[in-house]
Design an enzyme around this catalytic site. Sequence first.
Site, mmCIF file in Angstrom:
data_model
loop_
_atom_site.group_PDB
_atom_site.id
_atom_site.type_symbol
_atom_site.label_atom_id
_atom_site.label_comp_id
_atom_site.label_asym_id
_atom_site.label_seq_id
_atom_site.Cartn_x
_atom_site.Cartn_y
_atom_site.Cartn_z
ATOM 1 N N ALA A 81 -4.154 -6.155 6.648
ATOM 2 C CA ALA A 81 -5.116 -5.058 6.764
ATOM 3 C C ALA A 81 -6.197 -5.253 5.705
ATOM 4 O O ALA A 81 -6.006 -5.960 4.725
ATOM 5 C CB ALA A 81 -4.420 -3.716 6.578
ATOM 6 N N MET A 82 -7.354 -4.603 5.930
ATOM 7 C CA MET A 82 -8.484 -4.750 5.012
ATOM 8 C C MET A 82 -9.177 -3.412 4.822
ATOM 9 O O MET A 82 -9.551 -2.756 5.798
ATOM 10 C CB MET A 82 -9.474 -5.791 5.541
ATOM 11 C CG MET A 82 -10.641 -6.053 4.612
ATOM 12 S SD MET A 82 -10.071 -6.630 2.995
ATOM 13 C CE MET A 82 -11.471 -6.148 1.993
ATOM 14 N N GLU A 83 -9.378 -3.020 3.556
ATOM 15 C CA GLU A 83 -9.812 -1.678 3.188
ATOM 16 C C GLU A 83 -11.325 -1.482 3.248
ATOM 17 O O GLU A 83 -11.930 -0.904 2.342
ATOM 18 C CB GLU A 83 -9.303 -1.342 1.781
ATOM 19 C CG GLU A 83 -9.894 -2.172 0.655
ATOM 20 C CD GLU A 83 -9.163 -3.460 0.360
ATOM 21 O OE1 GLU A 83 -9.429 -4.031 -0.715
ATOM 22 O OE2 GLU A 83 -8.340 -3.908 1.170
ATOM 23 N N ASN A 84 -11.955 -1.932 4.331
ATOM 24 C CA ASN A 84 -13.393 -1.723 4.466
ATOM 25 C C ASN A 84 -13.702 -0.223 4.514
ATOM 26 O O ASN A 84 -13.142 0.498 5.343
ATOM 27 C CB ASN A 84 -13.906 -2.364 5.757
ATOM 28 C CG ASN A 84 -13.456 -3.792 5.906
ATOM 29 O OD1 ASN A 84 -13.739 -4.639 5.088
ATOM 30 N ND2 ASN A 84 -12.709 -4.045 6.976
ATOM 31 N N HIS A 114 -2.053 2.605 1.367
ATOM 32 C CA HIS A 114 -2.601 1.576 0.468
ATOM 33 C C HIS A 114 -4.083 1.353 0.735
ATOM 34 O O HIS A 114 -4.898 1.348 -0.198
ATOM 35 C CB HIS A 114 -1.819 0.272 0.666
ATOM 36 C CG HIS A 114 -2.430 -0.905 -0.018
ATOM 37 N ND1 HIS A 114 -2.204 -1.204 -1.327
ATOM 38 C CD2 HIS A 114 -3.288 -1.846 0.444
ATOM 39 C CE1 HIS A 114 -2.892 -2.284 -1.657
ATOM 40 N NE2 HIS A 114 -3.557 -2.698 -0.582
ATOM 41 N N GLU A 115 -4.451 1.168 2.006
ATOM 42 C CA GLU A 115 -5.858 0.892 2.329
ATOM 43 C C GLU A 115 -6.748 2.079 1.969
ATOM 44 O O GLU A 115 -7.844 1.919 1.448
ATOM 45 C CB GLU A 115 -6.009 0.563 3.817
ATOM 46 C CG GLU A 115 -5.117 -0.552 4.340
ATOM 47 C CD GLU A 115 -5.219 -1.844 3.554
ATOM 48 O OE1 GLU A 115 -6.320 -2.163 3.081
ATOM 49 O OE2 GLU A 115 -4.200 -2.522 3.401
#
Length: 320
Positions: free
Chosen positions: A282-285, A317-318
């Site tokens: 996953a990526m926290e954009n 988390h993200e």
Amino acid sequence: LVVSAVLADAPRSKNAAPQLRLPGGVTVVDYDISLKLIPGAETFTGQMIINLKIAPEAAAEVLWLNGSPDLDIQKVTLSPAAGGEVAPEIIVPAPPDFIGFRFRNRVSAGPSTLRISYRGKLLRHEGVGLFNERDGNDDYIFSDFEPFDARRAFPCFDEPAQKVPVRFTLDVPAAHVAVSNAPIESEQPLPEGLRRVVFRKTPPLPTYLWAIAVGPFGVVDAGVGGSKRVPLRILTLRGREAQGRYAASVTAPLVDILERYTGVPFPYDKLDQVGVPNQGHAMENPGLITYGQRLILIGPDSDTVNARRRFARVCAHELA
């Protein structure tokens, strides 16, 4: 050892190709980026408008940006605020990370606007830059620019110290959903079955947190979250909306919990979360968090306590 050798080099000419980082003294004010994105295509076209401030010590004949060999630069102009417009005599590729624009004379110190028209590659199943993914007969475009892959999609200043606003304008198939970090500001129909989607300008962001997705997504309303009642959605692959309902049910409570824990209201104007095929992370954009589809899409065969806990843990988390 390689990095030590680079840093130990003798002072380099202002016009020499960078070795590790871009030369100092050029500060980005903001970006205005227009892209034509057709899922399944091999290429895309783009226009960059970059407002800059050039310090006197950075004024040289070559202006260096980050850019990969996948970018085909077609037209460049630099317009100093003092007046006039100049085009580079030579475009200097310095693979794999840099592109230089060599002008006849030293660029002027002070504010300037750099305009770049170019063509880029839509990678397939790469998971970096701007890339295509397919599900059945449907094609989608996703992005992942962390840690330094924005330069695969844009000629830009791809360093995290350059945190500035960006506005995206996307020309996409009319029937597709287009999303980015910010909410949509306006839309209008275009010829050839396309639609232009203009997004609001973002708060200051580094390039590695820019995010884009285009495709025939299913959209699951997840309500609103936080003290500002931010609109929340889950974007699924077409026809899999039911698999996004658990994520939709827990996102607002997680936003509320994190606001209470941190004492900070959710700082963006909307939150979309999207599942990406063939990805596992996953990526926290900001405003558009991406997940490997197995993390966020929970179907009848995968609806277990562990799957629900896994999504909630990763989502928290993200968001944090």
